[in-house]
Design an enzyme around this catalytic site. Structure first.
Site, PDB file in Angstrom:
ATOM      1  N   SER A  83       0.822  -1.199   0.000  1.00  0.00           N
ATOM      2  CA  SER A  83       0.000   0.000   0.000  1.00  0.00           C
ATOM      3  C   SER A  83       0.868   1.267   0.000  1.00  0.00           C
ATOM      4  O   SER A  83       1.692   1.458  -0.889  1.00  0.00           O
ATOM      5  CB  SER A  83      -0.958  -0.042   1.196  1.00  0.00           C
ATOM      6  OG  SER A  83      -1.974   0.927   1.080  1.00  0.00           O
ATOM      7  N   ASP A 115      -9.946  -5.041  -4.255  1.00  0.00           N
ATOM      8  CA  ASP A 115      -9.250  -4.264  -3.231  1.00  0.00           C
ATOM      9  C   ASP A 115     -10.150  -3.098  -2.862  1.00  0.00           C
ATOM     10  O   ASP A 115     -10.492  -2.281  -3.720  1.00  0.00           O
ATOM     11  CB  ASP A 115      -7.912  -3.767  -3.791  1.00  0.00           C
ATOM     12  CG  ASP A 115      -7.048  -3.052  -2.765  1.00  0.00           C
ATOM     13  OD1 ASP A 115      -7.607  -2.416  -1.853  1.00  0.00           O
ATOM     14  OD2 ASP A 115      -5.810  -3.113  -2.896  1.00  0.00           O
ATOM     15  N   HIS A 158      -7.107  -6.143   0.052  1.00  0.00           N
ATOM     16  CA  HIS A 158      -5.982  -5.213   0.093  1.00  0.00           C
ATOM     17  C   HIS A 158      -4.760  -5.755   0.843  1.00  0.00           C
ATOM     18  O   HIS A 158      -3.633  -5.684   0.355  1.00  0.00           O
ATOM     19  CB  HIS A 158      -6.429  -3.896   0.727  1.00  0.00           C
ATOM     20  CG  HIS A 158      -5.368  -2.845   0.720  1.00  0.00           C
ATOM     21  ND1 HIS A 158      -4.803  -2.352  -0.447  1.00  0.00           N
ATOM     22  CD2 HIS A 158      -4.740  -2.198   1.744  1.00  0.00           C
ATOM     23  CE1 HIS A 158      -3.892  -1.445  -0.139  1.00  0.00           C
ATOM     24  NE2 HIS A 158      -3.827  -1.329   1.171  1.00  0.00           N
TER      25      HIS A 158
END
Length: 259
Positions: free
Chosen positions: A93, A194, A224
């Site tokens: 991320s 996601d 995610h």
């Protein structure tokens, strides 16, 4: 403020191939620990720093900015470079964005980059209001725990401090402008489903880097936080294979063989 149990930084002294893992926004090293442990089992030197303002209370993050988070991973990369002959950077991320900036800034000092669902932009209508909204509202609901696997849990904040979110927005814009400076081999793993970072972010990264050695892998069964999800083993195996291909010293005497 005391660090929440489980959110502590992780370090392992292994061979002369090192990997720096960067965690995500409002998250902690806990989300990357199984990945770090798998790399360590194969003889790699591994570092997973705890970013400033993370791993305690969301209020502590309210007074930090992207320069604090980047400075921490930059320091860790320099420490790994002093210890190891070959160093890779990786992240989940926002951690993916941190890893990409390290690659852009450090050039040949980074042998390769692995990113999982990398963030490239703060999305949503509220993103444009952040410069003003952050002065009116302290926080909004959290983004942690986007995991398909039953029983999986990410140790992250249940609130997003808006001052920090505004800084994240500025950071991602900066990184987007630096992506053409990324020339290293790149392994990008993404989850089609996601709920935090849309597929457009990975497409943007792939479209803007200058890397010629690029591999994209879909994580069909994960959300995610894929490093704690159904495809975690695939993330670990693919990253090990990627590192093994690029680091000739891996598998030689004193370093465990990747398998």
């Amino acid at each position: 403020m005391a660090v929440v149990p489980g959110a502590e930084p992780f370090r392992h002294e292994g061979g002369d191939v090192g990997v720096l893992l960067c965690h995500g926004f409002t998250g902690s090293p806990q989300s990357l620990r199984p990945w770090a442990e798998r790399l360590a089992e194969h003889g790699l030197t591994v570092s997973v720093p705890l970013l400033p303002g993370h791993g305690t209370r969301w209020e502590d993050m309210q007074i930090t900015v992207w320069q604090d988070w980047y400075a921490e991973v930059d320091r860790e990369l320099r420490a790994l470079r002093a210890r190891c002959a070959t160093v890779f950077v990786a992240g989940l991320s926002m951690g993916g964005a941190l890893a990409l900036r390290l690659a852009a800034r450090h050039g040949d000092a980074v042998a390769g980059v692995v990113v999982v669902n990398p963030a490239n932009k703060v999305h949503g209508a509220a993103a444009h209001a952040l410069p003003v909204l952050r002065h009116l509202v302290r926080s909004t609901r959290g983004v942690a725990d986007d995991i398909a696997k039953g029983g999986g849990a990410e140790l992250g904040y249940d609130r997003v401090p808006l001052h920090a979110a505004h800084s994240l927005r500025s950071f991602l814009r900066l990184v987007d402008g630096e992506l053409p400076q990324v020339t290293q081999p790149l392994l990008l793993l993404r989850s089609p489903q996601d709920h935090v970072v849309p597929p457009a972010d990975s497409a943007r990264v792939l479209g803007r880097v200058s890397s010629t050695d690029v591999t994209e892998i879909l994580l069909e069964q994960s959300y995610h936080v894929a490093t704690l999800d159904h495809d975690a083993d695939r993330v670990f195996a693919e990253s090990l294979a990627f590192i093994g291909r690029l680091a000739p010293s891996l598998g030689k005497e004193g370093t465990a063989t990747v398998g």
